[in-house]
Structures are given as structure tokens and as C-alpha cells.
Design an enzyme around this catalytic site. Structure first.
Site, PDB file in Angstrom:
ATOM      1  N   CYS A   1       0.835  -1.194   0.000  1.00 20.51           N
ATOM      2  CA  CYS A   1       0.000   0.000   0.000  1.00 20.51           C
ATOM      3  C   CYS A   1       0.871   1.245   0.000  1.00 20.51           C
ATOM      4  O   CYS A   1       2.097   1.165   0.114  1.00 20.51           O
ATOM      5  CB  CYS A   1      -0.943   0.022   1.204  1.00 20.51           C
ATOM      6  SG  CYS A   1      -0.143   0.499   2.738  1.00 20.51           S
TER       7      CYS A   1
ATOM      8  N   CYS B   1       3.391   1.867   2.735  1.00 25.22           N
ATOM      9  CA  CYS B   1       4.673   1.175   2.662  1.00 25.22           C
ATOM     10  C   CYS B   1       5.722   2.049   1.982  1.00 25.22           C
ATOM     11  O   CYS B   1       6.914   1.937   2.265  1.00 25.22           O
ATOM     12  CB  CYS B   1       4.530  -0.132   1.880  1.00 25.22           C
ATOM     13  SG  CYS B   1       3.329  -1.298   2.556  1.00 25.22           S
TER      14      CYS B   1
ATOM     15  N   ASP C   1      15.811  26.842 -30.663  1.00 23.00           N
ATOM     16  CA  ASP C   1      17.113  27.098 -31.255  1.00 23.00           C
ATOM     17  C   ASP C   1      16.956  26.929 -32.775  1.00 23.00           C
ATOM     18  O   ASP C   1      16.035  26.256 -33.234  1.00 23.00           O
ATOM     19  CB  ASP C   1      18.124  26.084 -30.701  1.00 23.00           C
ATOM     20  CG  ASP C   1      19.487  26.224 -31.330  1.00 23.00           C
ATOM     21  OD1 ASP C   1      19.939  27.362 -31.497  1.00 23.00           O
ATOM     22  OD2 ASP C   1      20.087  25.188 -31.672  1.00 23.00           O
TER      23      ASP C   1
ATOM     24  N   ASP D   1      19.749  21.585 -28.857  1.00 21.46           N
ATOM     25  CA  ASP D   1      20.470  20.351 -29.155  1.00 21.46           C
ATOM     26  C   ASP D   1      21.028  19.668 -27.915  1.00 21.46           C
ATOM     27  O   ASP D   1      21.627  18.605 -28.015  1.00 21.46           O
ATOM     28  CB  ASP D   1      21.593  20.608 -30.171  1.00 21.46           C
ATOM     29  CG  ASP D   1      22.653  21.563 -29.634  1.00 21.46           C
ATOM     30  OD1 ASP D   1      22.636  21.858 -28.431  1.00 21.46           O
ATOM     31  OD2 ASP D   1      23.500  22.011 -30.425  1.00 21.46           O
TER      32      ASP D   1
ATOM     33  N   ASP E   1      23.174  24.341 -25.919  1.00 24.58           N
ATOM     34  CA  ASP E   1      22.053  25.015 -25.261  1.00 24.58           C
ATOM     35  C   ASP E   1      21.841  24.537 -23.828  1.00 24.58           C
ATOM     36  O   ASP E   1      20.786  24.783 -23.244  1.00 24.58           O
ATOM     37  CB  ASP E   1      20.772  24.788 -26.072  1.00 24.58           C
ATOM     38  CG  ASP E   1      20.894  25.332 -27.481  1.00 24.58           C
ATOM     39  OD1 ASP E   1      21.371  26.462 -27.639  1.00 24.58           O
ATOM     40  OD2 ASP E   1      20.521  24.615 -28.429  1.00 24.58           O
TER      41      ASP E   1
END
Length: 749
Positions: free
Chosen positions: A19, A22, A432, A631, A635
Site C-alpha cells: 500500500c 509502505c 534554437d 540540441d 544550449d
């Protein structure tokens, strides 16, 4: 090396979690181990991702001391073994449910038709104790995992689902035994045994857990399919002979043979041959990719037509496939912000339910009608059984698992749970230019010869100079010369002038090749060509001038064409109300020309890579929720700064730490797909959470007897057990809808 750099990730299989309660217990146990920096436990697939540099044995011991068990999961596990284990667990739960249900149904039928002796009768004095013993044996067989779990939790001062079930069914059996022993002294209306209720509760819960296991297994289908891509053997060339060996015996730099129809065993580079390779399971792109000498091949992809040799460059956990699987697992184990509320509630839920059950007992015993003890017992037991928080614990992770798996099958790696939640809220997307909006592979678009020079001689001189350059545009010049089979001249005194171009001596003549700024710097007049240069720039091309002995003799224009689907992707984003800005280091004229072709209005040109993050921050300060698409390398700062960083990958460069989402193929269409998937996934999570909260909010008061004073309705404990199991099953079934759901405007494919 810093702690952060040295940090490693371990994936543990956690046994015994039943559950949401846990989850917090296991997370707390793992977090307490020295060296652990972060922990994320996934209740949906019973696993834990542990970051840091902790001893695996210490981690397993901590889990064991918390009342559970753990095993380290390494490499690419055999999916068939995992499926076999899940199937074995499913069959065992079905068997346990069947045993409990058979006895429970027989007992209920016999009671319904009046075949059972009265408890206090002469026959009942020996019959009912035997029924109690049979019931006890069934409780032990069908419910021992609940009772042992509850006992472990009790010794640790915790409470979980096992606690509720053990208290509910155990008290039903105990109360029934008291009825047998003290039958004569109890009020007539309290003289009822609940043996059938105890076993039927276990039958329903085991059945529900079995069905949940079966349905939950389907959520990991993406992982299993990816693991299944990995071949078990490879054909290597050793000592001049081709031999088949196990995949884990392949070494770096080894030469491997791949024949038509075979899977590629490890990542590598073609040495000999030519073929086409189906990379659709990794990139989502159905079109086969042509491979020739020097091309990269990726483990798990399918060779189609030709046979070839390649050298192994990445093996084991370093292959693209292994990294993809790891990325998917990390995302499936991560928790979006929306999940943390459920975790906090689950941590205190079970103790709260026990308190509510005790209060229910006391209220019915104090104010309930006769037999008050009977009513008090039944209502408090029903509260315990119906209130299990399984559905609450499954609500978020099960949806995240399915959504992330669905994306992975389409070549989209969602690396963080928060990205899955945030992507659908993006208000602004920064694109970009090079490699994102455009192909990222410049080609020579035009050559103009001046004076006595020809196109061939202009290209020959330019390519001869660029043969020593590492500039991205140099490759396009050299490729054009190679395609025209132009022989290069030897150059001396080569000099690369950063940001301008190159210079050298060729056949004892001074040669310059570069932009207008280079010619201006060297004092060469080019104003008569300005109109021509501006026209080329307006078309999105980059013009470069060639000068020999201080005289301009040619113009070569290089263009980076936009991707065929960039304009469509931009339009889809616009249709979703997203603001789009292209940010590039290119000049204003070229940048606006490319943006116009793609349908982008806002452009910021001549922005250095390190300044792109500042642009993202500026937009965030304006209240925008920003997504950055780049990329993943140049970036990186902007991707990290953005609310969601989306890296355009190539199918092999998947370990981009700065990105939240990696798109394995170059298509921008995947960006609106990610946003659409985010929206439907978050909606699905909210449906699950709302359903789970609604279930517990309504069911607990009803189980406590809220409707009895008005309508005379009390909930049967057996029905409560069925309702609890059904709530978990409903959450799993709802999450699995994400596997087939169609996204806005376009289905991921």
C-alpha cells in the site's frame, strides 16, 4: 571529483509493499543509509531508485529492518523472467482467493438455506468450533502475507494496509469465536458468527490484488519491449573466425558481423558494407535509415537488407538502448509535484483510519441499538476493511508509468516526473535554429564565379582552404567538392580567423575565404556585391566571399534548410496558444529568413549560447512558463534554466543531463505531442486522485454507519472488501487508457 559527480544510481526491487503507507516506510529506511542523496520509491512497479554512493548491502539491510526485502536490479533484466515472476504471483493470489471464496460461498449458501445448526445447539457445539478451525487455516493460507506484514509494521511502530486487513479479518474471526464460547450470555441479535465475512474479505482482496498485478504488468510493456530489443548473443570476429558469444562477453573495439534480419548487438561504427536499419523502436521513425562506412549503429535496432562489419564503441550499460531504458525507469520512478500531496496523506492515513474505527466502535457501543456490541463490531470492522489506501497510492505512479512508457515507444524520453506535469502548461516555447528548426546540415546552395574564374575553380580554392578548418560550414564546402570530384590543391600558411573565415597560400597566391567582416578587416572592397549578398541572406543563406591576391573572385552561399515538418510543428504550437520565439546566434537577416519559412514571428538573433539562459530567465520573470528546445549541448544552460528543457537528440546521444525531455529523432512535431501527452496524463492523474479521495471520503462514513439512522443501511464487511479491491483496479484500468489515447490533432506514432 565532487560528491555530485561521483553519485551513482541503483535500482532496487522491493518485496512486500502492499500500500501507499509502505512507500514512506521504505523511502525513510533507504534515506537513512549513509551516502544516500535521494530516494524515489515507485509503488506501481515495486521498485526504488537510490542516488548517491551508498553500499548496496547497507541499503538491502535497511529495507529488511523496515519489514520488507530488497534486491539490486542490474543490467538489462530478462523480461521473460520478470513476466514469469509476475505470472507466478498472479496465479498464487488467484489460488488464495479461490480457496477463501470456495469456503466462504459454501458457508453463506448453507446459512442462506438454513442448513447450519444453531451455534448454541448440541450439534452446533462441535460443528462451529470445527468451522472456526477451518476458517483459521484458510486465513493463514490466504492471508498470512497480510498478517506477517502487519506484525512487522507493528514492531516498527508503523501501520499500513496489512494492518487494516489483519485487524478487520482477525477481529471478525476472534469475535465469532467469542460468540461460540459465550453464546448463552450474549443478546440474541449479537449471536452471529462472521467466519464467512472474514474469508470472503480475503477472497475479494486477493482477487483484486491479482487483477491489479495483471493490469499493472501491462504498464511496464514499454520497458519490456525495449529490453526485448537487446539480443542475447553477438557474432564477433576473433582470430579470423566468426563465432557467436553471449552479449555480455563483447568487448570494446571488437569487430562484429551483422547479417540481414538480425538485431544489432551493441553500439558501433560501420567498418565495411552497406545496409538499411530499422530504428523505429528507438526513434519512433518508421522509415529505415541507410548505413554506410563510418555511420553509427545502435544496439537493439534491426538490420534489414545488407550484411556489414562494425566495431563496438559502446557496450553494456553504455549503449544507447541501456541509457534509454534507464531514462524511462528514472522517469517512471520520479514523482511530479502532484504526487507529493498523496504521499503525505498516505503516510498518516492508516493510523487515522484505525482511530476512526475505534471511535466508530465506541459510538455504536455507547449509542447504538441492541445488540450494541454486534453493531459496534461490524461497523468498526467494515471501516478497517474499506479504507485501504491502495488506490490513493497507485493514483499517480501508475499514470506516470503508462505515460512515460507511451512516450518512449514514440521516441520521446521524459526524464523527470515534473516535466510530465509541467509540459502541458507551457505558455512560451524557445526554439534554437540550427539543428532544431533547420536540419543542422548545411549544404552549398549556390556558387557564383567572378572575372576569369569558373564555378569549379572557385569551389576548388574554397574547399582547399576549408580542408584544414573545423568550422561547421567547412563540411558543406568539402562535400560539394567531393560530389563534383574536384581535386584539392595543397595550401600553406593556413590560418583560421575565428568569427571571420580562413586565409592561406595556394599555388603561391594569397587566398581569403570568409564573411564580409573578413574582407573589411583585410581592406578589400566589396560594396558592389552588397545587393547580391543581402538577397542571399534574405533567402536564409549564408554568403561567403573568396578573394585571391586581394581581389574578390567568387561568392559561395551555404544554406541550412528547415526541416520538412518544422512549419507544421510551429502551426500546431500556435493552435495551442503557445508563444514561439526563435533564438539563434546567426545574423538578423538569415535568422528572420529562416523564421519566416517556419512561420515564426518573434526572433532574437546574434545571441551567444551562454546568453540564451538569460533570455529564458527574462521570459520567466514576465510570467511565462518557458520550454526550451535545443540540441542539448550548446544550449545546456538554457535547457537547465527553462521550466521544461527539450533536447533534440539523434538516437545515440540520450544522456543529456540538462534536459527534462529528450526527443530521439529530430522532428519538432514531437514537441506539441509532449505537451498534449502531458495534458492527458495530468488529467488522468487528477481523475485517479479524485476517484481515490472520493472513494475514501464517501466509503468511510458509510462504513461507519452514517446512513443507518436515516435509511437503516449498514455496509456488509464483504462488500467493503470487494469495494476496496475494485477501487484499486479502477485506478489501474483508468491509467492504462493512456496507452491507446489519441492526442490533440495527432496521435503519437
Amino acid at each position: 571529483m565532487s560528491t555530485e559527480e561521483a553519485s551513482e544510481e541503483l535500482r532496487l526491487s522491493i518485496l512486500g509493499m502492499r500500500c501507499a503507507g509502505c512507500v514512506s516506510a521504505v523511502e525513510g529506511a533507504l534515506a537513512s543509509v549513509p551516502g544516500v542523496t535521494s530516494v524515489s520509491v515507485n509503488f506501481a512497479d515495486h521498485s526504488a531508485m537510490v542516488a548517491g554512493h551508498a553500499d548496496p548491502e547497507a541499503l538491502k539491510q535497511a529495507v529488511k529492518e523496515a519489514g520488507y526485502d530488497a534486491a539490486v536490479m542490474e543490467g538489462l533484466e530478462d523480461p521473460s523472467e520478470q513476466e514469469a515472476q509476475e505470472l507466478q504471483r498472479y496465479r498464487l493470489l488467484i489460488k488464495k482467493a479461490a480457496v477463501a471464496a470456495t469456503f466462504g460461498v459454501l458457508l453463506m449458501a448453507a446459512e442462506h438455506f438454513g442448513w447450519l445448526p444453531e451455534i448454541g445447539s448440541l450439534t452446533g457445539q462441535w460443528f462451529w468450533p470445527e468451522i472456526a478451525l477451518i476458517t483459521l487455516s484458510i486465513l493463514v493460507y490466504s492471508g498470512w502475507h497480510f498478517y506477517s506484514g502487519a506484525l512487522k509494521s507493528l514492531t516498527l511502530g508503523q501501520a499500513n494496509m496489512d494492518t487494516l486487513i489483519a485487524l478487520g479479518t482477525g477481529s471478525a474471526w476472534l469475535y465469532s469465536c467469542i460468540v461460540i464460547d459465550y453464546y448463552a450470555t450474549l443478546p440474541s441479535l449479537a449471536k452471529h458468527a462472521y467466519f464467512e465475512a472474514a474469508v470472503m474479505i480475503l477472497a475479494f482482496i486477493n482477487l483484486g490484488t491479482a487483477l491489479e498485478t495483471l493490469a499493472r504488468g501491462k504498464t511496464s510493456s514499454a520497458i519490456r519491449q525495449l529490453i526485448g530489443l537487446q539480443p542475447r548473443t553477438a557474432r564477433v570476429i576473433r582470430n579470423g573466425e566468426e563465432i557467436d558469444i553471449a552479449i555480455d562477453q563483447v568487448g570494446l573495439g571488437e569487430t562484429l558481423r551483422v547479417r540481414p534480419g538480425e538485431k544489432i548487438a551493441v553500439d558501433g561504427v560501420l567498418l565495411e558494407g552497406h545496409s538499411t536499419v530499422d530504428e523505429s523502436m528507438l526513434t519512433g521513425e518508421p522509415i529505415p535509415v541507410e548505413k554506410s562506412v563510418g555511420a553509427e549503429v545502435v544496439a537493439g535496432t534491426m538490420n534489414q537488407s545488407g550484411s556489414f562489419l562494425f566495431t563496438a564503441t559502446r557496450i553494456g550499460r553504455d549503449t544507447a538502448l541501456a541509457q534509454i531504458i534507464n531514462s524511462v525507469r528514472q522517469a517512471q520512478s520520479s514523482k511530479p509535484e502532484i504526487a507529493r500531496l498523496a504521499d503525505k496523506i498516505s503516510a498518516i492515513f492508516v493510523p487515522a483510519v484505525v482511530v476512526v474505527s475505534i471511535l466508530t466502535f465506541l459510538l455504536w457501543y455507547a449509542f447504538g441499538p441492541d445488540p450494541a456490541l454486534g453493531y459496534a463490531f461490524v461497523t468498526s470492522m467494515t471501516v478497517l476493511v474499506i479504507a485501504c489506501p491502495c488506490a490513493l497510492g497507485l493514483a499517480t505512479p501508475i499514470s506516470v508509468m503508462v505515460a512515460v512508457g507511451r512516450a518512449a515507444q514514440s521516441g520521446i524520453l521524459i526524464r523527470k516526473g515534473d516535466a510530465l506535469q509541467t509540459a502541458g502548461k507551457l505558455t512560451c516555447i524557445i526554439l534554437d535554429k540550427t539543428g532544431t528548426v533547420t536540419e543542422g546540415k548545411p549544404v552549398v546552395s549556390s556558387i557564383e564565379a567572378l572575372g576569369d574564374y569558373t564555378e569549379a575553380s572557385v569551389l576548388q580554392l574554397a574547399a582547399s582552404l576549408e580542408s584544414g578548418s573545423e568550422h561547421p560550414l567547412a563540411a558543406s564546402i568539402l562535400t560539394a567538392a567531393e560530389q563534383r570530384q574536384i581535386k584539392l590543391e595543397k595550401v600553406t600558411q593556413f590560418e583560421a580567423i575565428a568569427g571571420f573565415g580562413v586565409s592561406a597560400l595556394c599555388n603561391e597566391r594569397s587566398v581569403l575565404f570568409g564573411n564580409k567582416a573578413l574582407m573589411d578587416k583585410k581592406g578589400l572592397k566589396f560594396t558592389r556585391y552588397n545587393n547580391r549578398l543581402e538577397k542571399l541572406s534574405a533567402l536564409g543563406q549564408t554568403p561567403m566571399l573568396l578573394a585571391v591576391d586581394d581581389k574578390i573572385v567568387g561568392i559561395i552561399a551555404v544554406s541550412d534548410p528547415i526541416k520538412k515538418d518544422s512549419a507544421e510543428a510551429v502551426q500546431r504550437l500556435k493552435d495551442q496558444g503557445v508563444r514561439i520565439i526563435m533564438v539563434t546566434g546567426d545574423n538578423q537577416i538569415t535568422a528572420h529568413a529562416i523564421a519566416k519559412q517556419a512561420g515564426i514571428i518573434e526572433v532574437r538573433a546574434q545571441v551567444l549560447p551562454q546568453d540564451k539562459a538569460a533570455v529564458v530567465k527574462e521570459l520567466q520573470q514576465q510570467g511565462e512558463i518557458v520550454g526550451m528546445v535545443g540540441d542539448g549541448i550548446n544550449d545546456a544552460p538554457a535547457l537547465a534554466q527553462a521550466d521544461v528543457g527539450l533536447a533534440i537528440g539523434t538516437g545515440t546521444d540520450v544522456a543529456i543531463e540538462s534536459a527534462d525531455v529528450v526527443i530521439l529523432q529530430g522532428s519538432l512535431l514531437k514537441v506539441p505531442d509532449v505537451m498534449a501527452l502531458s495534458r492527458v496524463a495530468v488529467t488522468n492523474i487528477k481523475q485517479n486522485l479524485l476517484g481515490a479521495f472520493f472513494y475514501n471520503t464517501i466509503s468511510i462514513p458509510v462504513a461507519a454507519g452514517l446512513l443507518y439512522p436515516i435509511f437503516g443501511i449498514l455496509l456488509n464487511p464483504m462488500i467493503a472488501g470487494a469495494a476496496m479491491a475494485l477501487s484499486s483496479l479502477t485506478v489501474v484500468a483508468n491509467a492504462n487508457r493512456l496507452r491507446w489515447i489519441s492526442l490533440e490533432n495527432k496521435r503519437i506514432n
